[in-house]
Design a protein around this motif. Structure first.
Motif, PDB file in Angstrom:
ATOM      1  N   ILE A   1      -3.719  11.866  -1.012  1.00 54.53           N
ATOM      2  CA  ILE A   1      -2.539  11.397  -1.734  1.00 54.53           C
ATOM      3  C   ILE A   1      -2.170  12.386  -2.836  1.00 54.53           C
ATOM      4  CG2 ILE A   1      -1.569   9.510  -3.090  1.00 54.53           C
ATOM      5  CD1 ILE A   1      -3.607   7.703  -1.667  1.00 54.53           C
TER       6      ILE A   1
ATOM      7  N   LEU B   1      -4.518 -12.729   4.273  1.00 53.09           N
ATOM      8  CA  LEU B   1      -5.331 -11.523   4.422  1.00 53.09           C
ATOM      9  C   LEU B   1      -6.825 -11.861   4.360  1.00 53.09           C
ATOM     10  CD1 LEU B   1      -4.940  -8.458   4.668  1.00 53.09           C
ATOM     11  CD2 LEU B   1      -5.138  -8.322   2.205  1.00 53.09           C
TER      12      LEU B   1
ATOM     13  N   ILE C   1       0.647   3.959  -3.012  1.00 51.59           N
ATOM     14  CA  ILE C   1       0.366   5.373  -2.748  1.00 51.59           C
ATOM     15  C   ILE C   1       1.459   6.248  -3.328  1.00 51.59           C
ATOM     16  CG2 ILE C   1       0.273   7.082  -0.893  1.00 51.59           C
ATOM     17  CD1 ILE C   1      -1.324   5.149   0.729  1.00 51.59           C
TER      18      ILE C   1
ATOM     19  N   THR D   1      -7.948  -1.378  -3.885  1.00 54.30           N
ATOM     20  CA  THR D   1      -8.425  -0.321  -3.003  1.00 54.30           C
ATOM     21  C   THR D   1      -7.735   1.006  -3.315  1.00 54.30           C
ATOM     22  OG1 THR D   1      -8.632  -2.029  -1.338  1.00 54.30           O
ATOM     23  CG2 THR D   1      -8.854   0.218  -0.584  1.00 54.30           C
ATOM     24  N   ILE D   2      -6.405   0.941  -3.498  1.00 49.54           N
ATOM     25  CA  ILE D   2      -5.663   2.189  -3.723  1.00 49.54           C
ATOM     26  C   ILE D   2      -5.972   2.783  -5.087  1.00 49.54           C
ATOM     27  CG2 ILE D   2      -3.358   3.154  -4.049  1.00 49.54           C
ATOM     28  CD1 ILE D   2      -2.402   1.157  -2.002  1.00 49.54           C
TER      29      ILE D   2
ATOM     30  N   ARG E   1      -5.266   8.624   3.071  1.00 48.96           N
ATOM     31  CA  ARG E   1      -5.868   8.122   1.831  1.00 48.96           C
ATOM     32  C   ARG E   1      -6.553   9.181   1.008  1.00 48.96           C
ATOM     33  NH1 ARG E   1      -8.722   2.445   2.842  1.00 48.96           N
ATOM     34  NH2 ARG E   1      -9.814   2.857   0.902  1.00 48.96           N
TER      35      ARG E   1
ATOM     36  N   PHE F   1       0.818  -1.213   0.000  1.00 46.47           N
ATOM     37  CA  PHE F   1       0.000   0.000   0.000  1.00 46.47           C
ATOM     38  C   PHE F   1       0.851   1.262   0.000  1.00 46.47           C
ATOM     39  CE2 PHE F   1       0.367   0.839   4.551  1.00 46.47           C
ATOM     40  CZ  PHE F   1       0.560  -0.420   5.086  1.00 46.47           C
TER      41      PHE F   1
ATOM     42  N   ALA G   1     -14.358  -6.814  -1.486  1.00 49.14           N
ATOM     43  CA  ALA G   1     -14.126  -7.532  -0.235  1.00 49.14           C
ATOM     44  C   ALA G   1     -13.661  -6.584   0.859  1.00 49.14           C
ATOM     45  CB  ALA G   1     -13.098  -8.637  -0.450  1.00 49.14           C
ATOM     46  N   ALA G   2     -12.785  -5.644   0.510  1.00 52.18           N
ATOM     47  CA  ALA G   2     -12.296  -4.714   1.521  1.00 52.18           C
ATOM     48  C   ALA G   2     -13.447  -3.866   2.065  1.00 52.18           C
ATOM     49  CB  ALA G   2     -11.212  -3.821   0.934  1.00 52.18           C
TER      50      ALA G   2
ATOM     51  N   MET H   1      -9.633 -11.356   7.198  1.00 53.73           N
ATOM     52  CA  MET H   1     -10.834 -10.566   6.929  1.00 53.73           C
ATOM     53  C   MET H   1     -12.090 -11.317   7.380  1.00 53.73           C
ATOM     54  SD  MET H   1      -9.773  -8.924   3.286  1.00 53.73           S
ATOM     55  CE  MET H   1     -11.310  -8.321   2.706  1.00 53.73           C
TER      56      MET H   1
ATOM     57  N   PHE I   1      -4.516  -0.351   7.306  1.00 57.75           N
ATOM     58  CA  PHE I   1      -4.635   0.550   6.159  1.00 57.75           C
ATOM     59  C   PHE I   1      -6.004   0.389   5.501  1.00 57.75           C
ATOM     60  CE2 PHE I   1      -4.523   0.744   1.529  1.00 57.75           C
ATOM     61  CZ  PHE I   1      -4.370   2.108   1.375  1.00 57.75           C
ATOM     62  N   LEU I   2      -6.487  -0.843   5.424  1.00 55.37           N
ATOM     63  CA  LEU I   2      -7.797  -1.080   4.809  1.00 55.37           C
ATOM     64  C   LEU I   2      -8.935  -0.581   5.702  1.00 55.37           C
ATOM     65  CD1 LEU I   2      -7.334  -4.661   3.341  1.00 55.37           C
ATOM     66  CD2 LEU I   2      -7.523  -2.529   2.086  1.00 55.37           C
TER      67      LEU I   2
ATOM     68  N   VAL J   1      -6.303  -7.250  -3.305  1.00 55.68           N
ATOM     69  CA  VAL J   1      -7.212  -6.551  -2.386  1.00 55.68           C
ATOM     70  C   VAL J   1      -6.701  -5.135  -2.148  1.00 55.68           C
ATOM     71  CG1 VAL J   1      -8.142  -6.508  -0.044  1.00 55.68           C
ATOM     72  CG2 VAL J   1      -7.970  -8.668  -1.266  1.00 55.68           C
ATOM     73  N   ILE J   2      -5.391  -5.022  -1.921  1.00 59.55           N
ATOM     74  CA  ILE J   2      -4.835  -3.719  -1.565  1.00 59.55           C
ATOM     75  C   ILE J   2      -4.697  -2.810  -2.780  1.00 59.55           C
ATOM     76  CG2 ILE J   2      -2.737  -2.619  -0.721  1.00 59.55           C
ATOM     77  CD1 ILE J   2      -2.649  -4.872   1.343  1.00 59.55           C
TER      78      ILE J   2
END
Lengths: 345, 337
Positions: free
Chosen positions: B294, B179, A150, A290-291, B291, A146, A301-302, B183, B271-272, A286-287
């Motif tokens: 950025i 992960l 970013i 999201t980003i 977030r 992540f 899912a997140a 979750m 972070f999520l 997943v990550i």
């Protein structure tokens, strides 16, 4: 080989059975009303949870509940996702191609780059090239996905104004939706870079590719860093073996020794690792989704996990188990194909 | 004669061992050690480092007034210094806020690393977040080791169908993306730091179980185990006194080096948005704060760089330190090289 294939394929339903048993078992910790969401089909039904609890025996003993769940799941009814505002199955159909496109574009470059660099580093052991590869790989291995994502968004997209965020630019999304509604664009596979050319829309494919660059780079750097290390040590192992010395002794050119003899054998452990890497790729997806705001399974899912959308998370876990197990079976079969010394009796 | 047999064999001193020499000569190992030691120091002296910016509740629970805080907390002779260092109240892990403005504020003399959105002091969050990182890392590795030792130990020592069953379970767990499993657990149970740590431990143990099982199989085949059995020792005694101690050493060293990657997983979760409560000093959450910021406003795309650079750097450096250390130790212990 045939018998082995059949036996290995039979493990797939078994693993899925165990995973689903665990997941439905874990769900027993939730109150019946929360569990009921796993059986709902539409938003209207959410108002009638009591009836659903009755209908699906959600207050019955666990075996009864599991049986009802299984019957439902086999009919493709995995519940209703609040986040998606649609049944879980529909979310799968819509979002799986999005994630698959990202994962496929990341998977093969990762393999190629890390095999190439790993072999080079091993050949040049302890020289500048090797040191550089080692230091870079340990650095990228340590940077969280992540943070790297970013950084790329801020510097490459924000500052340099290159590539894009999301899956497509907004005007193309609207355009495509219209075209699909008018049956002028056919989403055969759901992969934009495949469907685009098939429909004569090269602009869509090109835009999609440009939007894939940053997330794919993120995944390749982070995943590749781990794989390079394995490839390097595997190649070093092979280079230390007797057959390499024999090959050199009989006067073969170094290139032949490296690429025809050692590399082929060094690749064998990589195949196993590629299976494990596939699982890690799912974590990474997943990550990155999201980003980079990509509407795939991972983003869904997140969001589902944050909003406690249990049917979505459970469905996602089941799908993941399916993908990972299948990947492992493929790896096992490849393993037997590639290495003639391995025979499954 | 009997004395010679009964006396313990002399152990090679650690400081003169080959592994230690090899480790010492590796510049990357030294770099890793320096980074880890730096973070240990930051974690230990967090109260002194942040004495001038503590939150109101933290000061109250320490029984301090703001005007005395700096003097007392930076004086190793005061009792409060030790209390804050050894057992700080929970409220100190809350990041103090300067105003509640949602817009981040650039670094200034008073807030050297800037304020995250919501007025959270980034410097404070990073310093106390180091404590959280160690706490989480050590605890998770501990729990995962415990599970791994029980399962790997049972599988390796008992063998037979138990071994088969346990190892199949381990295989399934090993292949499953961590992960996703975390979750699931976090969604079904509550979303507290404890649940998250337990969930990650549940995901992390298979590696240890496999390794221990392999070591135990090797140890079991050695003569001294037969000797113990011949002397009439019970299976439990053989396991606890002879097999386990001789199989577990490298495992514990290697596991402790996983603290970096564990912290990485926890950071990814927070972070999520699946981490501890908002405002808790935790690196992953600090990146999460960034977030929305950025990319800055048009014309100044990097305006809010400090919101993600500092916490991102902290996580990456921490993990890098442990990874460098881990690589070096693995190399040093590897009999092949």
């Amino acid at each position: 080989m045939f018998e082995f294939t059949v036996r290995r394929l039979l493990q797939l339903p078994l693993v899925l059975f165990v995973v689903s048993l665990v997941i439905v078992g874990l769900m027993q910790f939730l109150p019946p009303s929360a569990r009921a969401a796993a059986f709902v089909q539409s938003e209207q039904q959410l108002a009638h949870l009591d009836e659903i609890i009755q209908q699906y025996h959600l207050d019955a003993p666990f075996p009864v509940q599991y049986w009802t769940w299984l019957k439902n799941a086999l009919h493709g009814n995995l519940g209703f996702s609040r986040v998606e505002k649609a049944p879980v199955w529909d979310a799968f159909k819509k979002r799986l191609p999005v994630s698959a496109e990202l994962a496929l574009y990341a998977f093969f470059p990762t393999l190629l780059v890390s095999i190439w660099l790993g072999v080079l580093a091993a050949i040049h052991r302890d020289r500048l090239l090797d040191q550089t590869v080692r230091v870079l790989s340990v650095i990228f291995w340590s940077i969280p996905t992540f943070v790297l994502g970013i950084a790329l968004v801020a510097v490459v997209y924000g500052y340099l104004k290159l590539f894009g965020i999301g899956r497509l630019p907004p005007n193309l999304i609207i355009d495509l939706a219209n075209q699909i509604a008018q049956h002028r664009y056919h989403p055969y596979t759901g992969l934009l870079t495949v469907d685009g050319p098939l429909n004569g829309r090269w602009d869509v494919a090109w835009a999609a590719l440009k939007h894939l660059v940053l997330p794919v780079t993120t995944l390749v750097l982070v995943q590749g860093a781990q794989l390079v290390r394995v490839m390097r040590s595997s190649m070093l192992d092979e280079l230390g073996k007797d057959y390499v010395r024999t090959a050199r002794a009989k006067g073969l050119p170094e290139k032949v020794v490296y690429y025809k003899h050692a590399r082929r054998n060094a690749l064998i452990p990589i195949i196993t690792l590629a299976g494990v890497m596939f699982a890690f790729l799912l974590n990474g997806v997943v990550i990155t989704e999201t980003i980079f705001n990509i509407p795939g399974l991972g983003q869904w899912a997140a969001n589902a996990a944050i909003q406690l959308d249990q049917p979505a998370i459970l469905g996602f876990a089941l799908l993941t188990a399916f993908i990972v197990t299948t990947a492992n079976i493929v790896v096992d079969l490849l393993y037997a194909l590639v290495d003639p010394r391995i025979r499954y009796e | 004669m009997a004395e010679a047999i009964l006396s313990k064999p002399k152990r090679e001193s650690f400081w003169r061992s080959r592994a230690w020499r090899r480790f010492r000569r590796n510049p990357l190992a030294i770099a890793g050690a320096v980074i880890v030691v730096f973070f240990v120091l930051v974690a230990v002296f967090a109260p002194a480092l942040t004495a001038d910016r503590m939150g109101r509740n933290c000061l109250r629970d320490l029984g301090l007034r703001r005007s005395q805080a700096v003097k007392v907390l930076r004086n190793p002779l005061s009792g409060k210094f030790w209390r804050a260092t050894l057992r700080p109240p929970k409220t100190c892990y809350k990041i103090p806020r300067k105003g509640y403005s949602p817009i981040p504020k650039a670094p200034s003399r008073r807030y050297p690393l800037g304020l995250a959105g919501g007025g959270y002091d980034i410097y404070y969050g990073l310093v106390w977040g180091t404590r959280t990182a160690f706490y989480v890392g050590i605890l998770v590795v501990g729990i995962a080791l415990l599970i791994g030792i029980v399962i790997g130990g049972a599988a390796g020592f008992l063998g037979g169908w138990i071994d088969n069953l346990l190892m199949r379970v381990t295989d399934v767990m090993y292949a499953f993306p961590g992960l996703v499993l975390v979750m699931v657990v976090v969604t079904i149970f509550s979303r507290t730091l404890t649940t998250i740590m337990l969930a990650i431990a549940v995901v992390a143990w298979p590696t240890y179980a496999r390794m221990l099982r392999g070591n135990i199989l090797k140890t079991k085949a050695q003569d001294f185990v037969d000797a113990a059995r011949a002397l009439g020792a019970s299976p439990l005694r053989i396991f606890l006194r002879h097999v386990l101690p001789n199989s577990i050493g490298p495992l514990i060293i290697l596991a402790s080096l996983d603290i970096g990657s564990i912290v990485l997983s926890v950071a990814a979760l927070s972070f999520l948005g699946l981490g501890p409560e908002v405002g808790f000093a935790d690196w992953g959450q600090m990146v999460n704060f960034a977030r929305g910021w950025i990319v800055g406003p048009p014309g100044e795309p990097l305006k809010f760089w400090y919101t993600w650079v500092w916490p991102g750097l902290a996580i990456a450096l921490f993990v890098l330190g442990w990874n460098l250390l881990g690589d070096a130790v693995r190399d040093a212990l590897d009999p092949r090289s």
